[in-house]
Write an enzyme that holds these catalytic residues in place. Structure first.
Site, PDB file in Angstrom:
ATOM      1  CG  ASP A   6      -1.884   1.200   1.228  1.00  0.00           C
ATOM      2  OD1 ASP A   6      -2.384   1.569   0.151  1.00  0.00           O
ATOM      3  OD2 ASP A   6      -2.121   1.786   2.302  1.00  0.00           O
ATOM      4  CB  SER A   7       0.242   4.804  -0.649  1.00  0.00           C
ATOM      5  OG  SER A   7      -0.895   4.956   0.176  1.00  0.00           O
ATOM      6  N   GLY A  39      -3.563   9.164  -3.721  1.00  0.00           N
ATOM      7  CA  GLY A  39      -4.907   9.509  -4.199  1.00  0.00           C
ATOM      8  C   GLY A  39      -5.070  10.829  -4.921  1.00  0.00           C
ATOM      9  CB  CYS A  69      -3.447   0.581  -2.572  1.00  0.00           C
ATOM     10  SG  CYS A  69      -3.556   2.310  -3.020  1.00  0.00           S
ATOM     11  CG  ASN A  70      -9.925   0.487  -2.563  1.00  0.00           C
ATOM     12  OD1 ASN A  70     -10.888  -0.174  -2.920  1.00  0.00           O
ATOM     13  ND2 ASN A  70      -9.449   0.419  -1.331  1.00  0.00           N
ATOM     14  CB  THR A  71      -5.484   4.865  -5.041  1.00  0.00           C
ATOM     15  OG1 THR A  71      -6.331   5.377  -4.007  1.00  0.00           O
ATOM     16  CG2 THR A  71      -5.073   5.983  -5.958  1.00  0.00           C
ATOM     17  CB  CYS A 173      -9.688   4.656   0.727  1.00  0.00           C
ATOM     18  SG  CYS A 173      -8.014   5.080   1.274  1.00  0.00           S
ATOM     19  CB  THR A 174      -6.848  -0.203   2.235  1.00  0.00           C
ATOM     20  OG1 THR A 174      -5.775   0.589   1.687  1.00  0.00           O
ATOM     21  CG2 THR A 174      -7.312  -1.220   1.223  1.00  0.00           C
ATOM     22  CG  HIS A 175      -4.873   4.949   4.311  1.00  0.00           C
ATOM     23  ND1 HIS A 175      -4.321   4.489   3.152  1.00  0.00           N
ATOM     24  CD2 HIS A 175      -3.840   5.386   5.071  1.00  0.00           C
ATOM     25  CE1 HIS A 175      -3.008   4.668   3.186  1.00  0.00           C
ATOM     26  NE2 HIS A 175      -2.685   5.206   4.349  1.00  0.00           N
TER      27      HIS A 175
HETATM   28  N1  DGL Z   1      -4.890   3.170   0.776  1.00  0.00           N
HETATM   29  C1  DGL Z   1      -5.070   3.616  -0.538  1.00  0.00           C
HETATM   30  C2  DGL Z   1      -6.413   3.236  -1.129  1.00  0.00           C
HETATM   31  O1  DGL Z   1      -6.953   2.275  -0.797  1.00  0.00           O
HETATM   32  C3  DGL Z   1      -4.814   5.018  -0.916  1.00  0.00           C
HETATM   33  C4  DGL Z   1      -4.148   5.947  -0.084  1.00  0.00           C
HETATM   34  C5  DGL Z   1      -3.454   7.053  -0.801  1.00  0.00           C
HETATM   35  O2  DGL Z   1      -4.096   8.008  -1.256  1.00  0.00           O
HETATM   36  O3  DGL Z   1      -2.236   6.935  -0.862  1.00  0.00           O
HETATM   37  O4  DGL Z   1      -6.946   3.895  -1.968  1.00  0.00           O
END
Ligand code: DGL
Length: 242
Positions: A6-7, A39, A69-71, A173-175
């Site tokens: 992930d990021s 993102g 990470c969805n992004t 978003c996983t965060h």
């Molecule tokens: N955790 C990431 C997601 O699921 C994105 C976070 C980011 O913007 O870096 O989209």
């Protein structure tokens, strides 16, 4: 070995689930924290950063890599599959599940600006929720606040105030899965807040079994935590979540 990328900290929700479902597997977690958040970046930049991260995990010997990470996933999961030999598993907003769960025919998707504007999300909605009203909400500033542990009710309410008639809320978003309790508390008891963490971990299990990549017998597994700025401070932060 399983790789999770992930990021930043977001993928740790998925990491925890994989650890739970597959306790005898070695897992390496890689956060590209130097370049987070993704993102707000352009598609080309997200692709470049994601591909570099996946190459790093492949070099470490991962035969299954989760793009947690969805992004990154919505920026082009098929593109990464073409470049990387390891099995690539992505994570996308659970629009299909939400569409099946809603009784009001209204759902909300919370995600980064990139994911919200992505063609990938529009296609998911067209395919799985054609008769559902979907409110897409780009949650500016959330990822940064989660990374820095500075989340406040005021920041979350700026976006959550737009949710009123939607009974299912997708964490795209996983965060956001790391602050699910916080979001649920603000939305109240009637909102169903859903994410794909569980489904992704099950899919890792499925792929691992299919291609016989799992050790699958009692042993002490190894967990490795890496980040792109190579700081102990950040890996210590990661360890607080696992
Ligand atoms: N955790 C990431 C997601 O699921 C994105 C976070 C980011 O913007 O870096 O989209």
């Amino acid at each position: 070995m399983i790789g999770v990328f992930d990021s930043g900290l977001g993928g740790l929700g998925i990491f925890r689930k994989i650890k739970l479902f597959l306790p005898y597997e070695d897992i390496v977690y890689y956060a590209d924290n130097k370049n987070a958040p993704y993102g707000n970046k352009s598609e080309d930049k997200i692709k470049e950063l994601t591909l570099n991260s996946l190459k790093l995990l492949e070099k470490k010997g991962c035969d299954i890599i989760v793009v947690a990470c969805n992004t990154a996933t919505t920026s082009g999961i098929d593109y990464y599959r073409k470049q990387i030999k390891a099995h690539i598993i992505g994570v996308v907003p659970v629009v299909k599940t939400a569409a099946q769960m809603t009784t009001k025919k209204r759902i909300a998707v919370l995600a980064t600006k990139y994911t919200i504007q992505s063609r990938y999300l529009d296609d998911l909605i067209k395919k799985f929720a054609p008769k559902i009203k979907v409110k897409k909400i780009a949650c500016e500033g959330w990822v940064k606040a989660i990374e820095n542990n500075t989340v406040t009710d005021a920041l979350l309410k700026k976006c959550l105030k737009n949710i009123s008639n939607e009974d299912v809320v997708v964490l795209g978003c996983t965060h956001f899965t790391l602050i699910k309790g916080h979001i649920q508390r603000l939305l109240g008891p009637d909102a169903k807040v859903v994410s794909s963490n569980d489904a992704v971990a099950r899919h890792v299990m499925r792929v691992g079994m299919k291609y016989r990549l799992l050790s699958n017998k009692p042993r002490k597994s190894k967990y490795i935590y890496l980040c792109s700025d190579n700081s102990k401070k950040y890996t210590d932060k990661i360890k607080q979540y696992v």
